[in-house]
Design a protein around this motif. Structure first.
Motif, PDB file in Angstrom:
ATOM      1  N   ILE A  97     -12.652  -5.375   2.889  1.00 19.16           N
ATOM      2  CA  ILE A  97     -13.020  -4.666   1.653  1.00 19.16           C
ATOM      3  C   ILE A  97     -12.634  -3.188   1.769  1.00 19.16           C
ATOM      4  N   ALA A  98     -12.923  -2.585   2.938  1.00 13.31           N
ATOM      5  CA  ALA A  98     -12.615  -1.169   3.157  1.00 13.31           C
ATOM      6  C   ALA A  98     -11.109  -0.916   3.077  1.00 13.31           C
ATOM      7  N   LYS A  99     -10.320  -1.793   3.703  1.00 16.09           N
ATOM      8  CA  LYS A  99      -8.860  -1.630   3.692  1.00 16.09           C
ATOM      9  C   LYS A  99      -8.312  -1.768   2.274  1.00 16.09           C
ATOM     10  N   GLU A 100      -8.902  -2.689   1.494  1.00 16.55           N
ATOM     11  CA  GLU A 100      -8.467  -2.864   0.101  1.00 16.55           C
ATOM     12  C   GLU A 100      -8.684  -1.582  -0.708  1.00 16.55           C
ATOM     13  N   LYS A 101      -9.666  -0.786  -0.304  1.00 16.14           N
ATOM     14  CA  LYS A 101      -9.940   0.485  -0.988  1.00 16.14           C
ATOM     15  C   LYS A 101      -9.061   1.608  -0.426  1.00 16.14           C
ATOM     16  N   LEU A 103      -9.164   2.750   2.684  1.00 16.64           N
ATOM     17  CA  LEU A 103      -9.867   3.552   3.693  1.00 16.64           C
ATOM     18  C   LEU A 103      -9.240   3.319   5.070  1.00 16.64           C
ATOM     19  N   LYS A 104      -9.186   4.387   5.868  1.00 14.56           N
ATOM     20  CA  LYS A 104      -8.513   4.329   7.167  1.00 14.56           C
ATOM     21  C   LYS A 104      -9.490   4.297   8.341  1.00 14.56           C
ATOM     22  N   LYS A 105     -10.771   4.473   8.053  1.00 11.64           N
ATOM     23  CA  LYS A 105     -11.744   4.561   9.138  1.00 11.64           C
ATOM     24  C   LYS A 105     -13.067   3.949   8.693  1.00 11.64           C
TER      25      LYS A 105
END
Length: 144
Positions: A97-101, A103-105
């Motif tokens: 989910i974070a990568k889809e947004k 986000l790198k960390k």
């Protein structure tokens, strides 16, 4: 990978209800966190994840954006289903989910007993021990 397990982003009313039910059992019931502390002002701004094992909801977590990072929070698995690799499945979903947004960390506040689990997933401790809800934690980060 546990083939009987499936992590989904919780979006329906029933799925969100299941997320809250699991968190209540683990954090309020098992660990003694107050409901006021467990459910906060970030619920509506978070992406919630639910994990099913053989069709039953058995784990939950949420992620939200804090300072350009994904903050992984409220990660829990019912006591009856721990030690089956489900925590890894739920963390993979949060990171997806974070990568889809874009986000790198990712960062999280791990209960100290769970630190070795998060280390295995690539998280590194970046703080001394501190307390949240009277439970010792450490801050950890991971590049995504």
């Amino acid at each position: 990978m546990n083939m009987n397990a499936q992590a989904i982003q919780a979006v329906t009313e029933q799925e969100i209800e299941d997320v809250y039910k699991i968190r209540k059992l683990v954090f309020v019931g098992e660990q003694g966190v107050s409901e006021e502390e467990e459910y906060d002002e970030h619920e509506d701004k978070s992406d919630h994840v639910l994990i099913y094992y053989e069709g039953q909801p058995v784990g939950a977590a949420r992620t939200r954006v804090v300072e350009d990072m994904a903050k992984m929070e409220r990660v829990c698995i019912l006591a009856s289903h721990r030690k089956h690799g489900l925590g890894r499945v739920i963390m993979n979903k949060l990171e997806e989910i974070a990568k889809e947004k874009g986000l790198k960390k990712a960062k999280l506040h791990a209960q100290t007993h769970a630190e070795p689990f998060y280390e295995k997933l690539g998280y590194k401790r970046v703080s001394d021990v501190f307390y949240e809800a009277d439970i010792p934690h450490v801050a950890m980060v991971k590049p995504l």
